[in-house]
Write a protein that holds these residues in place. Structure first.
Motif, PDB file in Angstrom:
ATOM      1  N   ALA A   1       0.835  -1.196   0.000  1.00 21.87           N
ATOM      2  CA  ALA A   1       0.000   0.000   0.000  1.00 21.87           C
ATOM      3  C   ALA A   1       0.870   1.246   0.000  1.00 21.87           C
ATOM      4  O   ALA A   1       2.035   1.218   0.437  1.00 21.87           O
ATOM      5  N   LEU A   2       0.301   2.340  -0.469  1.00 20.89           N
ATOM      6  CA  LEU A   2       1.041   3.599  -0.503  1.00 20.89           C
ATOM      7  C   LEU A   2       1.522   3.986   0.896  1.00 20.89           C
ATOM      8  O   LEU A   2       2.630   4.516   1.052  1.00 20.89           O
ATOM      9  N   ASP A   3       0.733   3.692   1.913  1.00 20.06           N
ATOM     10  CA  ASP A   3       1.114   4.043   3.280  1.00 20.06           C
ATOM     11  C   ASP A   3       2.350   3.279   3.765  1.00 20.06           C
ATOM     12  O   ASP A   3       2.984   3.677   4.747  1.00 20.06           O
TER      13      ASP A   3
ATOM     14  N   ILE B   1       8.613  -3.972  -6.551  1.00 20.98           N
ATOM     15  CA  ILE B   1       7.575  -3.510  -5.644  1.00 20.98           C
ATOM     16  C   ILE B   1       6.553  -2.713  -6.437  1.00 20.98           C
ATOM     17  O   ILE B   1       6.910  -1.777  -7.153  1.00 20.98           O
ATOM     18  N   VAL B   2       5.291  -3.096  -6.343  1.00 17.16           N
ATOM     19  CA  VAL B   2       4.220  -2.377  -7.026  1.00 17.16           C
ATOM     20  C   VAL B   2       3.330  -1.711  -5.972  1.00 17.16           C
ATOM     21  O   VAL B   2       2.945  -2.341  -4.988  1.00 17.16           O
ATOM     22  N   VAL B   3       3.049  -0.442  -6.197  1.00 19.58           N
ATOM     23  CA  VAL B   3       2.249   0.344  -5.257  1.00 19.58           C
ATOM     24  C   VAL B   3       1.000   0.849  -5.974  1.00 19.58           C
ATOM     25  O   VAL B   3       1.054   1.829  -6.729  1.00 19.58           O
ATOM     26  N   PRO B   4      -0.151   0.190  -5.778  1.00 22.82           N
ATOM     27  CA  PRO B   4      -1.395   0.734  -6.350  1.00 22.82           C
ATOM     28  C   PRO B   4      -1.720   2.056  -5.665  1.00 22.82           C
ATOM     29  O   PRO B   4      -1.716   2.149  -4.441  1.00 22.82           O
ATOM     30  N   VAL B   5      -2.014   3.064  -6.445  1.00 23.90           N
ATOM     31  CA  VAL B   5      -2.319   4.381  -5.892  1.00 23.90           C
ATOM     32  C   VAL B   5      -3.803   4.658  -6.139  1.00 23.90           C
ATOM     33  O   VAL B   5      -4.207   4.948  -7.268  1.00 23.90           O
ATOM     34  N   ALA B   6      -4.596   4.553  -5.085  1.00 18.83           N
ATOM     35  CA  ALA B   6      -6.038   4.786  -5.216  1.00 18.83           C
ATOM     36  C   ALA B   6      -6.316   6.286  -5.217  1.00 18.83           C
ATOM     37  O   ALA B   6      -5.576   7.056  -4.598  1.00 18.83           O
ATOM     38  N   PRO B   7      -7.372   6.716  -5.900  1.00 15.80           N
ATOM     39  CA  PRO B   7      -7.730   8.137  -5.864  1.00 15.80           C
ATOM     40  C   PRO B   7      -8.041   8.602  -4.442  1.00 15.80           C
ATOM     41  O   PRO B   7      -8.569   7.821  -3.646  1.00 15.80           O
TER      42      PRO B   7
END
Length: 220
Positions: free
Chosen positions: A191-193, A211-217
């Motif tokens: 997570a972004l956090d 490492i992949v970080v999905p960035v939700a709106p």
């Protein structure tokens, strides 16, 4: 860059600059005449992003790959990606000799410094090493011996100013030649956090693959 057909946005982020650089390095080996019949290819920094994608690409193209890592606990992971053998980085961390026993037809190096110097001393006559990293340092304590006595080529891989047509070629090759199941095996999603917390692990060499970080709106 246009997203090639067959690669999703998530896969493009998993490939990232590291995977794109790995493809440029593989292309350099090919352009200098290496084929699967030439012999084994050594990959340093194998547990990292460039290393992992390089292994997967070369294995799928039919090459035999030797993976060099400082974490032998990752041996199973590297063989699953396609490495035929796994070498402890300590074997390449001693004082380099001008020339050592010929072991590999070529290599992709993300380490630099002593590791690259040792690799160069062990490349067979007419071989090529694509250098694209400096995880071990910016220096290169070697001699001219590999170049003038064995005809070894050191090919620099610079991804930032790479001309657009070559970038497109590299991404199209990734769409064609990278096993996406192998790519997924390299990926850890966070997570972004969690980004700030994981950052020190990069500096300590504790992160493998991508490492992949999905960035939700953001919520209103």
């Amino acid at each position: 860059m246009p997203l090639p057909e067959g690669i999703s946005a998530r896969q493009a982020m998993a490939i990232g600059t590291a995977g794109y650089t790995a493809m440029l390095a593989v292309m350099a080996l090919e352009e200098h005449g290496l084929t699967p019949e030439s012999g084994e290819i050594v990959i340093t920094g194998a547990s990292g992003g460039v290393g992992g994608v390089s292994i997967a690409l070369l294995a799928r193209l039919g090459y035999t790959v030797a993976a060099v890592t400082g974490r032998m606990s990752e041996a199973d992971y590297l063989t699953d990606l396609g490495a035929g053998s796994v070498i402890d980085r300590a074997e390449l961390s001693g004082k380099p000799r001008p020339l050592a026993r010929e072991r590999w037809a070529g290599g992709i190096d993300a380490a630099g410094s002593v590791v690259l110097a040792n690799v160069l001393s062990m490349i067979r006559g007419g071989g090529v090493v694509a250098a694209c990293g400096l995880a071990g340092g910016m220096d290169l304590p070697t001699s001219v011996a590999p170049f003038i006595l064995r005809g070894v080529t050191l090919a620099g891989i610079e991804s930032v100013r790479c001309p657009r047509p070559r970038r497109i070629e590299a991404w199209n090759r990734l769409a064609r030649d990278l096993d996406m199941e192998k790519l997924e095996a390299m990926v850890t999603e966070i997570a972004l956090d969690d980004v700030v917390g994981i950052a020190p692990k990069f500096l300590d060499g504790q992160v493998r693959g991508r490492i992949v970080v999905p960035v939700a709106p953001r919520e209103a």
